[in-house]
Design a protein around this motif. Sequence first.
Motif, PDB file in Angstrom:
ATOM      1  N   GLU A  33       0.826  -1.216   0.000  1.00 60.88           N
ATOM      2  CA  GLU A  33       0.000   0.000   0.000  1.00 60.88           C
ATOM      3  C   GLU A  33       0.857   1.261   0.000  1.00 60.88           C
ATOM      4  O   GLU A  33       0.570   2.222  -0.720  1.00 60.88           O
ATOM      5  CB  GLU A  33      -0.939   0.003   1.208  1.00 60.88           C
ATOM      6  CG  GLU A  33      -2.084  -0.982   1.083  1.00 60.88           C
ATOM      7  CD  GLU A  33      -2.856  -1.174   2.372  1.00 60.88           C
ATOM      8  OE1 GLU A  33      -2.544  -0.507   3.390  1.00 60.88           O
ATOM      9  OE2 GLU A  33      -3.781  -2.006   2.363  1.00 60.88           O
ATOM     10  N   LYS A  34       1.922   1.269   0.797  1.00 62.64           N
ATOM     11  CA  LYS A  34       2.814   2.430   0.843  1.00 62.64           C
ATOM     12  C   LYS A  34       3.511   2.639  -0.503  1.00 62.64           C
ATOM     13  O   LYS A  34       3.667   3.771  -0.959  1.00 62.64           O
ATOM     14  CB  LYS A  34       3.848   2.285   1.958  1.00 62.64           C
ATOM     15  CG  LYS A  34       3.264   2.509   3.334  1.00 62.64           C
ATOM     16  CD  LYS A  34       4.313   2.398   4.415  1.00 62.64           C
ATOM     17  CE  LYS A  34       3.679   2.618   5.773  1.00 62.64           C
ATOM     18  NZ  LYS A  34       4.652   2.504   6.862  1.00 62.64           N
ATOM     19  N   GLU A  37       0.966   4.113  -2.882  1.00 64.08           N
ATOM     20  CA  GLU A  37       0.691   5.523  -2.598  1.00 64.08           C
ATOM     21  C   GLU A  37       1.795   6.443  -3.106  1.00 64.08           C
ATOM     22  O   GLU A  37       1.530   7.557  -3.558  1.00 64.08           O
ATOM     23  CB  GLU A  37       0.498   5.739  -1.099  1.00 64.08           C
ATOM     24  CG  GLU A  37      -0.787   5.141  -0.558  1.00 64.08           C
ATOM     25  CD  GLU A  37      -0.850   5.165   0.961  1.00 64.08           C
ATOM     26  OE1 GLU A  37       0.093   5.674   1.621  1.00 64.08           O
ATOM     27  OE2 GLU A  37      -1.848   4.658   1.503  1.00 64.08           O
ATOM     28  N   SER A  38       3.023   5.967  -3.031  1.00 66.50           N
ATOM     29  CA  SER A  38       4.147   6.815  -3.418  1.00 66.50           C
ATOM     30  C   SER A  38       4.591   6.614  -4.877  1.00 66.50           C
ATOM     31  O   SER A  38       5.459   7.326  -5.353  1.00 66.50           O
ATOM     32  CB  SER A  38       5.340   6.552  -2.488  1.00 66.50           C
ATOM     33  OG  SER A  38       5.811   5.233  -2.652  1.00 66.50           O
TER      34      SER A  38
END
Length: 93
Positions: A33-34, A37-38
């Motif tokens: 997920e991180k 997102e990035s």
Amino acid sequence: MINEAINKANEAKSIIDGAIFSGAKQAMKTYIEKLEESADPSNKDLCQRLIITRQLLKGFIREFESAMANGKVEQMKELERANKKERVAVFRR
């Protein structure tokens, strides 16, 4: 074969229910997920790899769940056969 499926189901359940597996699964989900997102949306290769990574994680977890389900079905079939034999034995008395 029935006992093997039941053993696999019990083993899969103990792994899935275990703190280590649960923690690792959550850590991987959070990590993906991180990264999502990035990630730069214009970087198609990275986006594609992230999708594949998420699918692989889901497939890995699904294999454990499938082993559990197959073992549960075999347990139910085995119980049904045992009950049927018992009913026949009682009927013959």
